[in-house]
Design an enzyme around this catalytic site. Sequence first.
Site, PDB file in Angstrom:
ATOM      1  N   CYS A  98       0.782  -1.235   0.000  1.00  0.00           N
ATOM      2  CA  CYS A  98       0.000   0.000   0.000  1.00  0.00           C
ATOM      3  C   CYS A  98       0.815   1.288   0.000  1.00  0.00           C
ATOM      4  O   CYS A  98       0.552   2.190  -0.795  1.00  0.00           O
ATOM      5  CB  CYS A  98      -0.975  -0.007   1.165  1.00  0.00           C
ATOM      6  SG  CYS A  98      -0.288  -0.568   2.718  1.00  0.00           S
ATOM      7  N   HIS A 153      -1.132   6.531   5.544  1.00  0.00           N
ATOM      8  CA  HIS A 153      -0.047   5.547   5.439  1.00  0.00           C
ATOM      9  C   HIS A 153       1.172   6.071   4.689  1.00  0.00           C
ATOM     10  O   HIS A 153       1.843   5.335   3.963  1.00  0.00           O
ATOM     11  CB  HIS A 153      -0.556   4.252   4.794  1.00  0.00           C
ATOM     12  CG  HIS A 153       0.157   3.028   5.309  1.00  0.00           C
ATOM     13  ND1 HIS A 153      -0.159   1.750   4.921  1.00  0.00           N
ATOM     14  CD2 HIS A 153       1.187   2.907   6.198  1.00  0.00           C
ATOM     15  CE1 HIS A 153       0.633   0.880   5.538  1.00  0.00           C
ATOM     16  NE2 HIS A 153       1.456   1.567   6.323  1.00  0.00           N
TER      17      HIS A 153
END
Length: 312
Positions: A98, A153
């Site tokens: 990710c 993130h």
Amino acid sequence: MGLLHLLVLVCIGVSRGQRKGENIIDETEKAVEEPRKVIEEAVIENEKPNIIFIMVDDVGWADFDYNTPGPSAIPTPNIDSLAEQGIKLKTHYVHPTCTPSRAAFMTGRYSANTGLPFAMYPGSVAGLPPDMPTLPQLMRKAGYSAHMVGKWHLGHSQPKQGPIGRGFESHTGSYMWDLESYTKLMWDRPWTKPYGADWIKAHENGSYLHYPETRHSTIALTEEAVTVMEDHKKKTDNPLFMYLSYNAAHSPLQPEASWLEYCSSIPHLWRYQYCGMVVGLDWGIKRVADAAKEILGENTIIVVSSDNGGSV
């Protein structure tokens, strides 16, 4: 009628090595002619479209029904309908984890050039290089308002590494990765203690609030995205760039019971639960698309992409 008829670009990412390129049928050219004309008209009229970029988490190529040759065990009728109305980018590739995909999206550079080539772990002090312009910063220079809802993130050890520090005017959601859908507790391993809860509402003026959001993360993020659109419409005439980054369908697999009703044909427990998470996304994306048309109008582009291939 607006210049742009809610153009939907559905580009579920295929991780390199997950699916061989020669088996992919590229339908882009067949699908783009009419939307391209509408975009060109909008450019000529100098009317900037609103842009909503929706990132889903750990959703693979075959996890949305429109990509499968026959009926899929995971029903996604709303996403399928949007895909049929828009452009399907079937040779759209993403990174296998990710953080790299998100870094590439935020900067327009290969993830290795951002210093973030792998999924970022809790406690990391890494982040996007401070001298590297980000998408929200550039969009704001172009006259847009920029807001983020969902999973970041890309750096969390200092506020300047977060969404607000990197150009967004507001952010509601999480900084990190594996979140429980309801408690928002963040885990490293199921048998250890959680690191803590990860949920925040922050604004460019320096105000922020960590709070216990008890709704399912998909529901909470969907409704927050609608709120952002409503507030934007009231406050400014600028076009909106909104980055909506869902935690689903990433583990832990904790779907709403009502979503599981559509997955009863799947015998494997994990796949059954995963199906429920994707059904939730199907509901959420339709809710956002419908709200965008009602609130922002038809001069709106919605892009849907996965950050990497399906969970294995």
